[in-house]
Write an enzyme that holds these catalytic residues in place. Structure first.
Site, mmCIF file in Angstrom:
data_model
loop_
_atom_site.group_PDB
_atom_site.id
_atom_site.type_symbol
_atom_site.label_atom_id
_atom_site.label_comp_id
_atom_site.label_asym_id
_atom_site.label_seq_id
_atom_site.Cartn_x
_atom_site.Cartn_y
_atom_site.Cartn_z
ATOM 1 C CG HIS B 441 -61.736 -21.005 17.939
ATOM 2 N ND1 HIS B 441 -62.625 -21.947 17.586
ATOM 3 C CD2 HIS B 441 -62.967 -20.694 18.618
ATOM 4 C CE1 HIS B 441 -64.033 -22.180 18.608
ATOM 5 N NE2 HIS B 441 -63.867 -21.172 18.876
ATOM 6 C CD GLU B 442 -64.043 -19.317 13.272
ATOM 7 O OE1 GLU B 442 -64.178 -19.182 12.242
ATOM 8 O OE2 GLU B 442 -64.524 -20.985 13.255
ATOM 9 N N GLY B 443 -60.364 -16.378 14.191
ATOM 10 C CA GLY B 443 -59.871 -15.055 14.660
ATOM 11 C C GLY B 443 -59.314 -14.724 16.325
#
Lengths: 600, 600
Positions: B441-443
């Site tokens: 997550h978050e890239g």
């Protein structure tokens, strides 16, 4: 969701183009077989695995076996699958015709079992343990034991287990406390507790045959005092019919991270009722006997780890071909259509790594299975002996390498799926959880490393190692194309360095404290394992180059190109990682050895 | 089960002996603080984390939030913990006094949050997202938006979310379809669907403030047409009191592998009822604004991954000290007592690796937090600018490195426990499952790699990179003892090679197809990350050597010796693994790039 468990084209390549499994049919034991019968049995395994095993893999994970009133409740589908496996003759697959078996080579049976583990490792656990336990009785049991138990185990009426571990001793079998007291009736009374016994209770069959390690009162200390006993859940008459309940009972189920379909049990022996055990073979020889089963089990663990890795690869490959997302860095038009993620180089990296690990692991395990065939059925006695030595040497690698890299493949499969891979709606997270067991059971990978560097390498004046190098030499010389020759050169150079470091470790082992030399055994296992798998990739590459030269159809050309690219991946991205191991081993790095408990 | 979440002695070392966090108190913003107030707030975080968060970590995993009639049901303990966190002032911890905050440095708040994630990542998710969303409104929202939402978010009456991802677009934000149509009343009507929205629904607070990316009708294609909107679950009056339900609804909960305490939601906007959204800042600037939040979130993800890694390390360390099993290879007497497994070199290797990863990750993230402090509060404007550039460059590493090595630490923690680690009766398997989210997550880490090699390295004529090398030079020169100098030399040599390879990649990027140069971005991220963390270990080693020279108490000496041994582990066992990355990058290896989809 793809229904490909193991790519049949790949399996055929490995069995027939790399290993020449068909040649086995010239041996007496297999002379009623031919490639068609092998393929038919593989086809059957693939079909039953898809139709009966894969179908409840997720359900058995979500709805795991329950402990109810001292018994186990589990999904009905598990029994249906177990029965389908037995009825198709797979438990007895490798056994003699006269035992109701199919006299199939280990190579073919291993391949078949790959489909079942890929489909559903939890359910596959029951028949696998049964066939291994049966083999122990077949080889070391007396005639009566064989007559009483074997037919029922091989037909799927009884299952088998291996009951080694005890709560206070874990991997240290020398410290087991389960005791066996002889009686005048010929049997022993078993008393003690075991833990993590897979399949120790189930609701599949009318009886369970536990192969139990225990110490006869007055036995020598340590591993030299361990004996092996048959302990059935129900005592049986000579025909194997149940008479009365034996004093082995389920103390509890252990709830696991994965592999949830296989019960993991705590068992107590002789607590509530007398527990009869029947000595197998000679007293105090139990560990030696059990090692036969453990070695088989270790190869099975390696194969299972490779198969679960393979299954995750198949899933993520399909997803990567279908899922549209983003554009290549060179595409500057934000309105250009999104591309399948397999077009992204980093996704291809993660798929190539999975391919290298899964197919490399499969190649390694099939090679091991072939060594079992050669050990038992090669017409030349010398070759039989040599195959046994090679197998002995390679067993820790066959167990540990796939169980290290299979989970790595599953980790990458999750990453290919991205957010979806982290959800329980997609199948790869279960693969990852299931596969995490494999570096732990049947001897942790740390123990495999000690077995390799502390024992197997030196055994028999390192004859196994010499044989291995001779075998590798054949394939090094068989590399004829430019790229294969380059890879052969890398492998040969790495091998030379490994031999040098091995010699220096050997010297130290003779003269110094073994604690120091063995401190970095994990590095040695990694070094050795990567060399072996690089060799497996060279063998595949050699075969692929040869086939490519005459392949016509696009599908065939693509298949061989894929093999060669995966080989390149292994030689460019994986084999060089052992440079680090070589340095640490050469220096006998003492960082871990010298760390003190109080410094943590 | 140990109740140590993060070792307080280690944290004090990192904050005060390595980073000189106390020096921050000379800055105007922090001048009411001193080391005692920092320590008091850390003590409070540690206590609340142990008393209110750790206590239901396992329960919230086993009994995850349920979707009932369009709403979410969750354990009551989650709200108790959330409220305790809010009431202690942590949501507003870093905010101005006038907003009800404590004006704490980011370094101290990050440290505090480490305890909460270590204790219970699922529950900690809610306040963390809230503070990040609040910060977005604080910086980019207009006065009215700030007045309406900020006080309630900072007091814990409302939570916040970041709603970016859409089912068909995943990481490719350029392709989002959620639309925003202006109305005459000043608000927009939002229509669309989002997925994987953490905390998108809960039963903790009276309102939820979604920070939503959407495209205003007629906006440019791609990322240049994305705007940012505040979309509250309940519409509110100017005082923030709920008026009526807004048209954002829970379409479903996503069931995850781990992090189960944080709801992951599918949300629909404007499906059943009009959904009002309030534009933040200028139209089409949404991604830029959101990146502020994402960058914060990325640092938070890195810190969380390090903290979960740390927690698993603490667990397995305690287990290894208590669990008796086996003997050293040199012990030939099978009746000698079994030893604690920490006496086995391979167990020490697994603990040292965990220590190197966890404490190295912690050092990296605290360094990042300090850069945030310097960026915002350094008295010298030039230094503020430089800190911002350094942080920008390091953000992908701070996100990706701990989220790669934190899970590796947890994997080793399971292995230290052996069979026990694979059961759900011990806590490490949950750490491993929870932490697996962080590389996604978050890239994803693949996206971090592209961000680093495709953008951050070159930004601003590589000024960030130059600043980084200057910073490193200071610590290279500060190495005065023999071992530290050796490590400094290794680091410096590796750095030089990395710079060379960076220059050659830079040239190629200007002249060649970026697809080729970026194909091995993952290697570059690994190379760069390991260099940075080696630097973090050199900084710790320098500080430890200095302290050791005058340390008297055994405990203190042991602590510093441990730091030095972990540094040695990193320099002997970890840093050299980048040799492989250097070769692949130098050769611009094209194995992955040239693999074709049809070859798989």
């Amino acid at each position: 969701m793809t229904d490909t468990l193991i790519d049949r084209r790949d399996l055929a390549f490995q069995l027939y183009e790399v290993l020449d499994t068909e040649a086995l049919t010239t041996r007496e034991r297999f002379h009623e077989h031919n490639r068609d019968t092998f393929d038919a049995v593989i086809e059957t395994a693939d079909r039953i695995a898809r139709d009966k095993f894969a179908t409840h893999n997720s359900a058995a994970d979500k709805d795991e076996p329950r402990f109810v009133n001292g018994a186990v409740e589990m999904l009905a589908e598990v029994k249906e699958a177990f029965d389908a496996y037995s009825e198709a003759g797979f438990i007895a697959g490798r056994y003699d015709y006269e035992l109701g078996g199919m006299q199939l080579p280990e190579s073919v049976m291993a391949a078949c079992n790959g489909f079942f583990t890929a489909a559903n490792p939890g359910t596959a656990g029951y028949p696998f343990l049964t066939t291994a336990a049966a083999n122990l009785i077949r080889v070391f049991g007396n005639e009566q034991q064989q007559a009483t138990f074997l037919p029922h185990m091989l037909s799927g009426r009884f299952t088998g287990t291996m009951a080694l571990t005890e709560p206070h001793a874990g991997s240290s079998l020398a410290d087991i406390r389960t005791s066996a007291t002889p009686t005048d009736d010929g049997h022993y009374l078993i008393k003690g507790a075991k833990i993590y016994i897979s399949g120790g209770e189930q609701s599949l069959t009318e009886n369970i045959v536990h192969m139990v390690l225990a110490k006869i009162k007055g036995a020598p200390a340590g591993v030299k005092g361990i004996s092996l006993f048959i302990v059935p859940k129900f005592r049986v008459d000579e025909a194997g019919e149940a008479t009365e309940r034996n004093g082995v009972s389920l103390a509890g189920l252990i709830h696991k991270l994965g592999y949830r379909g296989t019960t993991s049990t705590a068992l107590s022996f002789g607590d509530d009722a007398p527990c009869h055990g029947y000595l197998v073979g000679e007293p105090h020889q139990g560990l030696k006997y059990m090692f036969q089963m453990m070695n088989e089990a270790r190869i099975g663990v390696g194969f299972g780890a490779a198969a679960i890795g393979y299954r995750g690869y198949m899933h993520s490959l399909e997803y990567a071909k279908e899922r549209l997302q983003g554009r290549k860095p060179s595409e500057k038009n934000p309105e250009a259509p999104q591309v399948p993620i397999i077009e992204h180089a980093d996704v291809r990296r993660m798929l190539l790594a999975q391919k290298a690990y899964s197919e490399g692991g499969l190649a390694l395990c099939l090679y091991g299975a072939r060594l079992m065939d050669d050990q038992h059925t090669h017409p030349d006695e010398q070759k039989r002996l040599e195959a046994g030595k090679l197998l002995d040497l390679l067993t820790p690698v066959i167990k540990a390498w796939p169980s290290e890299y299979g989970p790595k493949a599953n980790d990458l499969a999750i990453q290919v799926y991205g957010g979806a891979g982290y959800t329980r709606e997609y199948p790869v997270e279960q693969c990852w959880r299931d596969n995490r067991l494999n570096p732990i059971h049947e001897g942790t990978n740390g123990i495999q490393a000690l077995d390799l560097l502390g024992r197997k390498i030196w055994q028999d004046q390192s004859h196994g190692l010499q044989l291995l190098m001779q075998q590798m030499q054949v394939d090094l010389e068989a590399a004829t194309t430019e790229r294969c020759q380059q890879w052969a050169l890398s492998l040969s150079e790495t091998l030379q360095q490994a031999v040098k470091v091995t010699q220096s470790l050997g010297k130290s082992l003779m003269s110094e404290n073994p604690d120091k030399v063995l401190a970095n055994a994990a590095c040695y296992l990694h070094l050795f394992g990567h060399i072996i798998v690089a060799w497996m990739w060279l063998r595949q590459a050699n075969a692929a180059e040869q086939a490519l030269a005459s392949a016509g159809a696009d599908d065939e050309r693509n298949f061989y190109q894929g093999k060669l690219q995966a080989a390149q991946y292994f030689f460019h991205w994986e084999l060089p990682t052992v440079a680090q191991d070589l340095v640490l081993l050469k220096n006998q790095d003492d960082t871990c050895l010298n760390m003190k408990a109080e410094w943590f």
